[in-house]
Design a protein around this motif. Sequence first.
Motif, PDB file in Angstrom:
ATOM      1  N   ARG A   8       0.827  -1.208   0.000  1.00 10.64           N
ATOM      2  CA  ARG A   8       0.000   0.000   0.000  1.00 10.64           C
ATOM      3  C   ARG A   8       0.857   1.253   0.000  1.00 10.64           C
ATOM      4  NH1 ARG A   8      -3.927   1.293   4.890  1.00 10.64           N
ATOM      5  NH2 ARG A   8      -4.068   3.533   4.547  1.00 10.64           N
ATOM      6  N   SER A  13      -3.545   0.288  -3.001  1.00 11.86           N
ATOM      7  CA  SER A  13      -2.999  -0.967  -2.521  1.00 11.86           C
ATOM      8  C   SER A  13      -2.895  -1.950  -3.679  1.00 11.86           C
ATOM      9  CB  SER A  13      -3.938  -1.517  -1.451  1.00 11.86           C
ATOM     10  OG  SER A  13      -3.322  -2.550  -0.757  1.00 11.86           O
ATOM     11  N   THR A 127       0.621   0.385   6.562  1.00 14.82           N
ATOM     12  CA  THR A 127      -0.111  -0.712   7.214  1.00 14.82           C
ATOM     13  C   THR A 127      -1.314  -0.154   7.975  1.00 14.82           C
ATOM     14  OG1 THR A 127       1.435  -0.557   9.058  1.00 14.82           O
ATOM     15  CG2 THR A 127       1.891  -2.239   7.411  1.00 14.82           C
ATOM     16  N   ASP A 128      -2.113  -1.057   8.563  1.00 15.34           N
ATOM     17  CA  ASP A 128      -3.337  -0.624   9.244  1.00 15.34           C
ATOM     18  C   ASP A 128      -3.043   0.091  10.564  1.00 15.34           C
ATOM     19  OD1 ASP A 128      -4.906  -1.587   7.248  1.00 15.34           O
ATOM     20  OD2 ASP A 128      -5.237  -3.537   8.199  1.00 15.34           O
ATOM     21  N   SER A 129      -1.922  -0.258  11.192  1.00 18.05           N
ATOM     22  CA  SER A 129      -1.603   0.377  12.472  1.00 18.05           C
ATOM     23  C   SER A 129      -0.094   0.500  12.578  1.00 18.05           C
ATOM     24  CB  SER A 129      -2.119  -0.479  13.630  1.00 18.05           C
ATOM     25  OG  SER A 129      -1.368  -1.680  13.695  1.00 18.05           O
ATOM     26  N   GLN A 132       1.482  -2.713  13.728  1.00 18.50           N
ATOM     27  CA  GLN A 132       1.650  -3.660  12.628  1.00 18.50           C
ATOM     28  C   GLN A 132       2.883  -3.299  11.794  1.00 18.50           C
ATOM     29  OE1 GLN A 132      -1.918  -3.935  10.284  1.00 18.50           O
ATOM     30  NE2 GLN A 132      -0.985  -5.392   8.857  1.00 18.50           N
TER      31      GLN A 132
END
Length: 356
Positions: A8, A13, A127-129, A132
């Motif tokens: 991403r 993405s 990333t999502d967090s 992560q």
Amino acid sequence: MPLVRPFRTSFGSQHVRDVLLVHVITDASDGWGECPAHAEPFYNEEFVDASEMVLQRWLIPPLFDQVHLTGDRVLDASRLVKGYNAARASIEMAVLDAELRAAGVRLASYLGGVREHVKVGVSIGITDSIAQLVDVVRGYVADGYCRAKLKIEPGWDIAAVRAVREAFPDLALQVDANASYGPNDVAHLAQLDSFEMLLIEQPFAVDDLASHAALASAINTPVCLDESILSVRSAQLALDALACSVINIKIGRVGGLLEAKRIHDYCSQRNVQVWCGGMLESGVGRAANVALATLSGFTLPGDISASDRYFARDVVEPFVLVDSSLAVPQGAGLGVTVDERVLHELGATRVSVRSS
Ligand code: SMG
Ligand code: MG
């Protein structure tokens, strides 16, 4: 080719690579090239379906008129076509591979390379967090990568980089924004200066040299250009404008291996560091990147990760990471062999263009 993990960036993405290979068959030999354009025109204006059409209609046909076709004639034979540098690079690469295979010369030697192993890093998507992201970086450090590049965008920058820097105080680190910031973000991005990074890559728009120069004068971290550099001429303009002090060289972005070498040579004269960028290539394009990165001025680790960072199965013998480096293939030309069985299993289709 399915990617082993989605990648991403600020422009979306990716889960698969839509790979376009060029296979040139001559009287003496054959050769392969890769067009690293992506499926969508989001990194730059080129996209792979357009590259394919331009190759078939305008880039390949004039080559049949050449009495003795060599790689160094491809660029001139295609001078009427504007843009489509990734397509141009792919046919030059394939012709060079065929020519050098017939002559028994390695591409790295032909280009004037000086090393048998090239240092590489890994480019890490958003990333999502943040937790992560730190985990993903930890995984690549465990795999042996000595340098990580983090993708950033507005809203995913200072805190993300701070967390990675705190978790890995000694890791060589850099960031890439893919032109996602605007002129008003100079002060915000200057906060990145405290993380002791190798460089900040292409924060602003392709044609906004002024904002790059403003950031460069405000921080100590080197500013690097990617999308803005299309040729020796644009490298000269950017350096004269003090918009960057480091250049990312990508074969596909600049229209081929030979223009990439000219940019390298020009930067060496000016004492400007360069490094080899990546476009999530298959092993064909990766082999060319590795050969290019053997030139003496490629002093920073390239975005040329091992095959298994991208694909479960590559289309050539996989490139393997040893000591955060890839070995330069020994064979003539690109030095890799395309496994046509893998192409078949991937569902590749073939279109032929013949001399009439
Ligand atoms: O090949 O390891 C790779 C990817 C390196 O981040 C990378 N490339 O702007 O430098 C860049 C990006 C362009 C491709 S993003 C999908
Ligand atoms: Mg980049």
